[in-house]
Design a protein around this motif. Structure first.
Motif, PDB file in Angstrom:
ATOM      1  N   ASN A  88       0.862  -1.168   0.000  1.00 20.87           N
ATOM      2  CA  ASN A  88       0.000   0.000   0.000  1.00 20.87           C
ATOM      3  C   ASN A  88       0.900   1.219   0.000  1.00 20.87           C
ATOM      4  OD1 ASN A  88      -2.425   1.513   0.205  1.00 20.87           O
ATOM      5  ND2 ASN A  88      -2.219   1.648   2.426  1.00 20.87           N
ATOM      6  N   ASN A  89       0.467   2.266  -0.630  1.00 18.08           N
ATOM      7  CA  ASN A  89       1.238   3.502  -0.623  1.00 18.08           C
ATOM      8  C   ASN A  89       0.336   4.634  -1.075  1.00 18.08           C
ATOM      9  OD1 ASN A  89       3.432   5.159  -0.242  1.00 18.08           O
ATOM     10  ND2 ASN A  89       4.647   4.358  -1.933  1.00 18.08           N
ATOM     11  N   GLY A  90       0.608   5.812  -0.594  1.00 17.27           N
ATOM     12  CA  GLY A  90      -0.156   6.967  -1.029  1.00 17.27           C
ATOM     13  C   GLY A  90       0.058   7.222  -2.512  1.00 17.27           C
ATOM     14  N   GLY A  91      -0.987   7.653  -3.168  1.00 16.19           N
ATOM     15  CA  GLY A  91      -0.877   7.961  -4.590  1.00 16.19           C
ATOM     16  C   GLY A  91      -0.507   9.408  -4.816  1.00 16.19           C
ATOM     17  N   PRO A  92      -0.158   9.754  -6.049  1.00 17.17           N
ATOM     18  CA  PRO A  92       0.153  11.146  -6.386  1.00 17.17           C
ATOM     19  C   PRO A  92      -1.047  12.046  -6.124  1.00 17.17           C
ATOM     20  CG  PRO A  92       0.768   9.647  -8.169  1.00 17.17           C
ATOM     21  CD  PRO A  92      -0.055   8.849  -7.215  1.00 17.17           C
ATOM     22  N   PRO A  93      -0.809  13.301  -5.800  1.00 13.93           N
ATOM     23  CA  PRO A  93      -1.931  14.217  -5.546  1.00 13.93           C
ATOM     24  C   PRO A  93      -2.731  14.469  -6.814  1.00 13.93           C
ATOM     25  CG  PRO A  93       0.130  15.432  -5.661  1.00 13.93           C
ATOM     26  CD  PRO A  93       0.492  13.974  -5.670  1.00 13.93           C
ATOM     27  N   LEU A  94      -3.978  14.872  -6.630  1.00 15.24           N
ATOM     28  CA  LEU A  94      -4.817  15.232  -7.767  1.00 15.24           C
ATOM     29  C   LEU A  94      -4.158  16.355  -8.561  1.00 15.24           C
ATOM     30  CD1 LEU A  94      -8.182  15.143  -5.877  1.00 15.24           C
ATOM     31  CD2 LEU A  94      -7.815  13.983  -8.043  1.00 15.24           C
ATOM     32  N   ARG A  95      -4.034  16.118  -9.859  1.00 12.38           N
ATOM     33  CA  ARG A  95      -3.361  17.117 -10.686  1.00 12.38           C
ATOM     34  C   ARG A  95      -3.675  16.853 -12.157  1.00 12.38           C
ATOM     35  NH1 ARG A  95       2.860  17.287  -9.575  1.00 12.38           N
ATOM     36  NH2 ARG A  95       2.006  17.628  -7.476  1.00 12.38           N
ATOM     37  N   ASP A  96      -3.951  17.894 -12.900  1.00  9.59           N
ATOM     38  CA  ASP A  96      -4.136  17.741 -14.336  1.00  9.59           C
ATOM     39  C   ASP A  96      -2.848  17.201 -14.946  1.00  9.59           C
ATOM     40  OD1 ASP A  96      -3.894  18.895 -17.250  1.00  9.59           O
ATOM     41  OD2 ASP A  96      -6.030  18.971 -16.750  1.00  9.59           O
ATOM     42  N   PHE A  97      -2.972  16.269 -15.888  1.00  7.83           N
ATOM     43  CA  PHE A  97      -1.771  15.625 -16.428  1.00  7.83           C
ATOM     44  C   PHE A  97      -0.833  16.612 -17.108  1.00  7.83           C
ATOM     45  CE2 PHE A  97      -3.960  15.861 -20.431  1.00  7.83           C
ATOM     46  CZ  PHE A  97      -2.974  15.777 -21.406  1.00  7.83           C
ATOM     47  N   ARG A  98      -1.357  17.742 -17.541  1.00  6.61           N
ATOM     48  CA  ARG A  98      -0.507  18.753 -18.183  1.00  6.61           C
ATOM     49  C   ARG A  98       0.483  19.370 -17.203  1.00  6.61           C
ATOM     50  NH1 ARG A  98      -5.619  19.086 -19.792  1.00  6.61           N
ATOM     51  NH2 ARG A  98      -6.132  18.927 -22.024  1.00  6.61           N
ATOM     52  N   GLN A  99       0.194  19.231 -15.920  1.00  7.44           N
ATOM     53  CA  GLN A  99       1.068  19.798 -14.887  1.00  7.44           C
ATOM     54  C   GLN A  99       2.141  18.819 -14.424  1.00  7.44           C
ATOM     55  OE1 GLN A  99      -2.084  20.676 -12.071  1.00  7.44           O
ATOM     56  NE2 GLN A  99      -2.107  22.840 -12.677  1.00  7.44           N
TER      57      GLN A  99
END
Length: 259
Positions: A88-99
């Motif tokens: 288990n691991n934290g996922g990347p933060p919410l972010r538009d893929f362009r960023q």
């Protein structure tokens, strides 16, 4: 039901809170000795104390980011011959893929694909030699059903799923299983951040967005970490030796598919 794993040893990654804690609690209730992990040492210590008090099992703490080599080494030093590994691991933060620049992309893939593969590689042969092993990877419903803003998490976890699909079949004959649990919308810090993101985008309050999300789930509610943990513990049980290479969706019926 007696899960048949009393006395077994388990490494439970990212387990100081949320779904990871739900899994750790269920394994402790089943009688497993635990090595738990989390990035915040104080929160982790509090969690460990609570598990010891409630279930009377041995709980060892390894603080730090599980994607770091030194933390993985510490986990394996604390439990060199685990019977159970829950990734288990934290996922990347919410972010538009362009960023997402290259560094962010590589970090996301490291956390949600490379890290579990590294840990599995470290323990799988020993499990096979001993004739028992249960590996569960907590991924996401977004592997099947994309969630805007979580594209990196979805891609990395889908990569992990595909990578392990063949490997699972190579050790099934040694009573070692590898399965994935795909959580939908559970009442965790992660979903709360998603609610904030979606509420801002829709121009509504977080409370309104939460009600809308619950209404879209056939079960009519968010899932709980406790029920998630019980499902994980069953996949880790002595009774689940004929289940391997599978993706268990836990989503209250949200994903509309007959197969």
């Amino acid at each position: 039901m007696d899960l048949g794993i009393r006395g077994k040893s388990a490494i439970m990654c990212a387990s100081s809170r949320g779904l990871g804690l739900g899994c750790a609690s269920a394994l402790a209730e089943a009688g497993c000795a635990l090595v738990i992990n989390g990035r915040d040492a104080d929160t982790l210590a509090e969690t460990a104390a609570g598990l010891r008090t409630r279930y009377g099992v041995t709980v060892t703490e390894v603080a730090g980011d599980v994607s770091k080599a030194e933390v993985q080494e510490a986990l394996l030093a604390a439990c060199p011959a685990p019977d159970i590994l829950v990734n288990n691991n934290g996922g990347p933060p919410l972010r538009d893929f362009r960023q997402l620049d290259r560094e962010a992309l590589l970090d996301g893939v490291t956390q949600n694909m490379v890290t579990p593969i590294e840990l599995i590689r470290s323990v799988i042969d020993g499990m096979a030699e001993r004739g028992f092993g249960r590996i569960v990877n907590i991924t996401s419903l977004s592997v099947y059903q994309p969630i805007p803003g979580l594209d990196l998490s979805s891609g990395a976890r889908a990569g992990l799923t595909a990578f392990l699909a063949g490997i699972a079949r190579t050790v099934a004959g040694s009573n070692v299983t590898i399965n994935n649990i795909l959580p939908g919308k559970f009442d965790t810090d992660r979903i709360r951040s998603t609610l904030v993101f979606a509420a801002e985008k829709a121009g509504v309050s977080v409370e309104e967005q939460a009600k809308k999300v619950a209404a879209d789930i056939p079960a009519g509610r968010l899932g709980t970490a406790e029920e998630f943990g019980k499902a994980c513990a069953f996949l880790c049980s002595a009774h689940a030796g004929y289940i391997t290479g599978q993706n268990l969706i836990l989503d209250g019926g949200l994903y509309p598919s007959a197969f």
